[in-house]
Design a protein around this motif. Structure first.
Motif, PDB file in Angstrom:
ATOM      1  N   GLY A 165      26.083  50.468  39.177  1.00 37.91           N
ATOM      2  CA  GLY A 165      26.639  50.507  37.836  1.00 37.91           C
ATOM      3  C   GLY A 165      25.907  51.472  36.915  1.00 37.91           C
ATOM      4  O   GLY A 165      26.211  51.550  35.742  1.00 37.91           O
ATOM      5  N   VAL A 166      24.915  52.205  37.447  1.00 39.83           N
ATOM      6  CA  VAL A 166      24.152  53.146  36.639  1.00 39.83           C
ATOM      7  C   VAL A 166      24.366  54.545  37.199  1.00 39.83           C
ATOM      8  O   VAL A 166      24.344  54.743  38.403  1.00 39.83           O
ATOM      9  CB  VAL A 166      22.647  52.796  36.663  1.00 39.83           C
ATOM     10  CG1 VAL A 166      21.842  53.797  35.866  1.00 39.83           C
ATOM     11  CG2 VAL A 166      22.430  51.397  36.137  1.00 39.83           C
ATOM     12  N   GLY A 167      24.553  55.496  36.323  1.00 39.14           N
ATOM     13  CA  GLY A 167      24.726  56.870  36.767  1.00 39.14           C
ATOM     14  C   GLY A 167      26.184  57.199  37.027  1.00 39.14           C
ATOM     15  O   GLY A 167      27.108  56.466  36.663  1.00 39.14           O
ATOM     16  N   LYS A 168      26.368  58.339  37.666  1.00 46.42           N
ATOM     17  CA  LYS A 168      27.711  58.825  37.960  1.00 46.42           C
ATOM     18  C   LYS A 168      28.413  57.897  38.952  1.00 46.42           C
ATOM     19  O   LYS A 168      27.803  57.408  39.894  1.00 46.42           O
ATOM     20  CB  LYS A 168      27.590  60.236  38.546  1.00 46.42           C
ATOM     21  CG  LYS A 168      28.864  60.956  38.715  1.00 46.42           C
ATOM     22  CD  LYS A 168      28.607  62.359  39.220  1.00 46.42           C
ATOM     23  CE  LYS A 168      29.889  63.080  39.489  1.00 46.42           C
ATOM     24  NZ  LYS A 168      29.654  64.424  40.011  1.00 46.42           N
ATOM     25  N   ARG A 169      29.673  57.664  38.719  1.00 46.23           N
ATOM     26  CA  ARG A 169      30.442  56.815  39.638  1.00 46.23           C
ATOM     27  C   ARG A 169      30.572  57.505  40.983  1.00 46.23           C
ATOM     28  O   ARG A 169      30.861  58.699  41.054  1.00 46.23           O
ATOM     29  CB  ARG A 169      31.839  56.540  39.084  1.00 46.23           C
ATOM     30  CG  ARG A 169      31.837  55.568  37.931  1.00 46.23           C
ATOM     31  CD  ARG A 169      33.246  55.271  37.482  1.00 46.23           C
ATOM     32  NE  ARG A 169      33.220  54.340  36.375  1.00 46.23           N
ATOM     33  CZ  ARG A 169      34.243  54.103  35.590  1.00 46.23           C
ATOM     34  NH1 ARG A 169      35.388  54.724  35.787  1.00 46.23           N
ATOM     35  NH2 ARG A 169      34.151  53.242  34.610  1.00 46.23           N
ATOM     36  N   PRO A 170      30.420  56.744  42.067  1.00 46.58           N
ATOM     37  CA  PRO A 170      30.551  57.360  43.392  1.00 46.58           C
ATOM     38  C   PRO A 170      32.005  57.734  43.689  1.00 46.58           C
ATOM     39  O   PRO A 170      32.946  57.223  43.081  1.00 46.58           O
ATOM     40  CB  PRO A 170      30.048  56.273  44.342  1.00 46.58           C
ATOM     41  CG  PRO A 170      30.132  55.011  43.581  1.00 46.58           C
ATOM     42  CD  PRO A 170      30.014  55.344  42.136  1.00 46.58           C
ATOM     43  N   GLU A 171      32.139  58.615  44.645  1.00 44.87           N
ATOM     44  CA  GLU A 171      33.455  59.156  44.990  1.00 44.87           C
ATOM     45  C   GLU A 171      34.418  58.052  45.444  1.00 44.87           C
ATOM     46  O   GLU A 171      35.586  58.047  45.067  1.00 44.87           O
ATOM     47  CB  GLU A 171      33.314  60.218  46.077  1.00 44.87           C
ATOM     48  CG  GLU A 171      34.599  60.944  46.410  1.00 44.87           C
ATOM     49  CD  GLU A 171      35.173  61.727  45.236  1.00 44.87           C
ATOM     50  OE1 GLU A 171      36.411  61.865  45.195  1.00 44.87           O
ATOM     51  OE2 GLU A 171      34.410  62.182  44.374  1.00 44.87           O
ATOM     52  N   TRP A 172      33.948  57.087  46.256  1.00 41.12           N
ATOM     53  CA  TRP A 172      34.832  56.041  46.758  1.00 41.12           C
ATOM     54  C   TRP A 172      35.404  55.216  45.616  1.00 41.12           C
ATOM     55  O   TRP A 172      36.560  54.810  45.639  1.00 41.12           O
ATOM     56  CB  TRP A 172      34.113  55.136  47.766  1.00 41.12           C
ATOM     57  CG  TRP A 172      32.939  54.378  47.208  1.00 41.12           C
ATOM     58  CD1 TRP A 172      31.629  54.748  47.234  1.00 41.12           C
ATOM     59  CD2 TRP A 172      32.972  53.113  46.538  1.00 41.12           C
ATOM     60  NE1 TRP A 172      30.856  53.814  46.621  1.00 41.12           N
ATOM     61  CE2 TRP A 172      31.647  52.779  46.189  1.00 41.12           C
ATOM     62  CE3 TRP A 172      33.980  52.217  46.198  1.00 41.12           C
ATOM     63  CZ2 TRP A 172      31.304  51.620  45.521  1.00 41.12           C
ATOM     64  CZ3 TRP A 172      33.650  51.041  45.535  1.00 41.12           C
ATOM     65  CH2 TRP A 172      32.319  50.753  45.198  1.00 41.12           C
ATOM     66  N   LEU A 173      34.604  55.006  44.567  1.00 42.09           N
ATOM     67  CA  LEU A 173      35.072  54.227  43.427  1.00 42.09           C
ATOM     68  C   LEU A 173      36.045  55.048  42.573  1.00 42.09           C
ATOM     69  O   LEU A 173      37.073  54.532  42.118  1.00 42.09           O
ATOM     70  CB  LEU A 173      33.888  53.749  42.587  1.00 42.09           C
ATOM     71  CG  LEU A 173      34.205  52.840  41.404  1.00 42.09           C
ATOM     72  CD1 LEU A 173      34.921  51.574  41.871  1.00 42.09           C
ATOM     73  CD2 LEU A 173      32.941  52.473  40.659  1.00 42.09           C
ATOM     74  N   ARG A 174      35.752  56.315  42.395  1.00 46.70           N
ATOM     75  CA  ARG A 174      36.654  57.176  41.624  1.00 46.70           C
ATOM     76  C   ARG A 174      38.021  57.278  42.295  1.00 46.70           C
ATOM     77  O   ARG A 174      39.064  57.241  41.639  1.00 46.70           O
ATOM     78  CB  ARG A 174      36.046  58.561  41.448  1.00 46.70           C
ATOM     79  CG  ARG A 174      35.021  58.579  40.320  1.00 46.70           C
ATOM     80  CD  ARG A 174      34.574  59.970  39.994  1.00 46.70           C
ATOM     81  NE  ARG A 174      33.405  60.240  40.831  1.00 46.70           N
ATOM     82  CZ  ARG A 174      33.075  61.410  41.295  1.00 46.70           C
ATOM     83  NH1 ARG A 174      33.807  62.461  41.039  1.00 46.70           N
ATOM     84  NH2 ARG A 174      31.996  61.573  42.023  1.00 46.70           N
ATOM     85  N   GLN A 175      38.005  57.389  43.626  1.00 47.11           N
ATOM     86  CA  GLN A 175      39.282  57.476  44.344  1.00 47.11           C
ATOM     87  C   GLN A 175      40.076  56.181  44.216  1.00 47.11           C
ATOM     88  O   GLN A 175      41.296  56.198  44.030  1.00 47.11           O
ATOM     89  CB  GLN A 175      39.033  57.794  45.812  1.00 47.11           C
ATOM     90  CG  GLN A 175      38.565  59.211  46.043  1.00 47.11           C
ATOM     91  CD  GLN A 175      38.204  59.470  47.498  1.00 47.11           C
ATOM     92  OE1 GLN A 175      38.235  58.567  48.332  1.00 47.11           O
ATOM     93  NE2 GLN A 175      37.873  60.726  47.802  1.00 47.11           N
ATOM     94  N   ALA A 176      39.380  55.048  44.301  1.00 51.04           N
ATOM     95  CA  ALA A 176      40.068  53.761  44.186  1.00 51.04           C
ATOM     96  C   ALA A 176      40.623  53.566  42.780  1.00 51.04           C
ATOM     97  O   ALA A 176      41.741  53.053  42.607  1.00 51.04           O
ATOM     98  CB  ALA A 176      39.099  52.628  44.534  1.00 51.04           C
ATOM     99  N   LEU A 177      39.872  53.975  41.762  1.00 51.21           N
ATOM    100  CA  LEU A 177      40.357  53.849  40.387  1.00 51.21           C
ATOM    101  C   LEU A 177      41.543  54.780  40.151  1.00 51.21           C
ATOM    102  O   LEU A 177      42.497  54.425  39.447  1.00 51.21           O
ATOM    103  CB  LEU A 177      39.232  54.154  39.395  1.00 51.21           C
ATOM    104  CG  LEU A 177      38.087  53.146  39.360  1.00 51.21           C
ATOM    105  CD1 LEU A 177      36.978  53.628  38.442  1.00 51.21           C
ATOM    106  CD2 LEU A 177      38.581  51.778  38.935  1.00 51.21           C
ATOM    107  N   ALA A 178      41.502  55.975  40.757  1.00 50.93           N
ATOM    108  CA  ALA A 178      42.618  56.905  40.632  1.00 50.93           C
ATOM    109  C   ALA A 178      43.857  56.352  41.333  1.00 50.93           C
ATOM    110  O   ALA A 178      44.988  56.646  40.938  1.00 50.93           O
ATOM    111  CB  ALA A 178      42.243  58.260  41.217  1.00 50.93           C
ATOM    112  N   ALA A 179      43.642  55.535  42.378  1.00 48.37           N
ATOM    113  CA  ALA A 179      44.766  54.945  43.106  1.00 48.37           C
ATOM    114  C   ALA A 179      45.384  53.783  42.340  1.00 48.37           C
ATOM    115  O   ALA A 179      46.393  53.218  42.776  1.00 48.37           O
ATOM    116  CB  ALA A 179      44.304  54.471  44.485  1.00 48.37           C
ATOM    117  N   GLY A 180      44.797  53.392  41.204  1.00 46.20           N
ATOM    118  CA  GLY A 180      45.396  52.353  40.379  1.00 46.20           C
ATOM    119  C   GLY A 180      44.653  51.034  40.385  1.00 46.20           C
ATOM    120  O   GLY A 180      45.093  50.086  39.741  1.00 46.20           O
ATOM    121  N   LYS A 181      43.560  50.922  41.093  1.00 45.11           N
ATOM    122  CA  LYS A 181      42.815  49.665  41.089  1.00 45.11           C
ATOM    123  C   LYS A 181      41.980  49.575  39.815  1.00 45.11           C
ATOM    124  O   LYS A 181      41.641  50.579  39.197  1.00 45.11           O
ATOM    125  CB  LYS A 181      41.905  49.580  42.306  1.00 45.11           C
ATOM    126  CG  LYS A 181      42.678  49.491  43.602  1.00 45.11           C
ATOM    127  CD  LYS A 181      41.827  48.954  44.698  1.00 45.11           C
ATOM    128  CE  LYS A 181      42.680  48.763  45.943  1.00 45.11           C
ATOM    129  NZ  LYS A 181      41.985  48.087  46.987  1.00 45.11           N
TER     130      LYS A 181
END
Length: 166
Positions: free
Chosen positions: A80-96
């Motif tokens: 939860g600290v620093g830049k969001r990791p790629e796996w989380l960014r992709q999941a958020l972009a997918a609508g989660k």
């Protein structure tokens, strides 16, 4: 008045001898004072003396390993600290939603039990940053300087006195 190289070298050598003589006199004087007052090296230089030992630099406190706040089923986690990791960014972009990845769930008893022994999280102050304060100081100083330089028509005492006498 040009000096020759040999005369300059002789002068340097003479001055170096004079400096070493003064240093040795000072060292002798200090040694006598140390003996007179029975001073120890620890009293003079602290506890880290002896055999050329240097004082140890203070070490940083080792930070405790961060506990993952967000994780997915594939085993990826993020504190939860620093830049969001790629796996989380992709999941958020997918609508989660970000809350879907919270470890233990938002209202689950495991989170409440884990948080019971921990101190409350710190809240951020809403004080202005140092940069904003510095910029504010600069603008105030600029305004003061401009006010001093501006040619305002200020009545002077002598001018007022002259107009009153007429």
């Amino acid at each position: 008045m040009a000096k020759s190289l040999t005369s300059l070298l002789n002068q340097i050598e003479r001055l170096q001898k004079e400096a070493s003589l003064i240093q040795s006199e000072v060292i002798d004087r200090i040694r006598k004072e140390i003996a007179k007052y029975h001073l120890t090296p620890e009293q003079l230089f602290g506890a880290a003396v002896g055999n050329g030992a240097k004082r140890a630099k203070p070490t940083r406190k080792s930070s405790t390993p961060r506990v993952a706040k967000y994780a997915d089923q594939a085993g990826n986690s993020w504190g939860g600290v620093g830049k969001r990791p790629e796996w989380l960014r992709q999941a958020l972009a997918a609508g989660k939603a970000l809350e879907d990845f919270l470890v233990g769930g938002a209202g689950s008893p495991s989170v409440a039990a884990a948080d019971a022994g921990r101190p409350a999280p710190r809240t951020k102050r809403k004080a202005p940053s140092a940069v904003k304060r510095a910029v504010g100081r600069k603008t105030k100083a600029i305004k003061r300087a401009a006010a001093r330089k501006s040619p305002k028509a200020k009545p002077r005492a002598s001018a007022a006195a002259t107009s009153a006498s007429e």
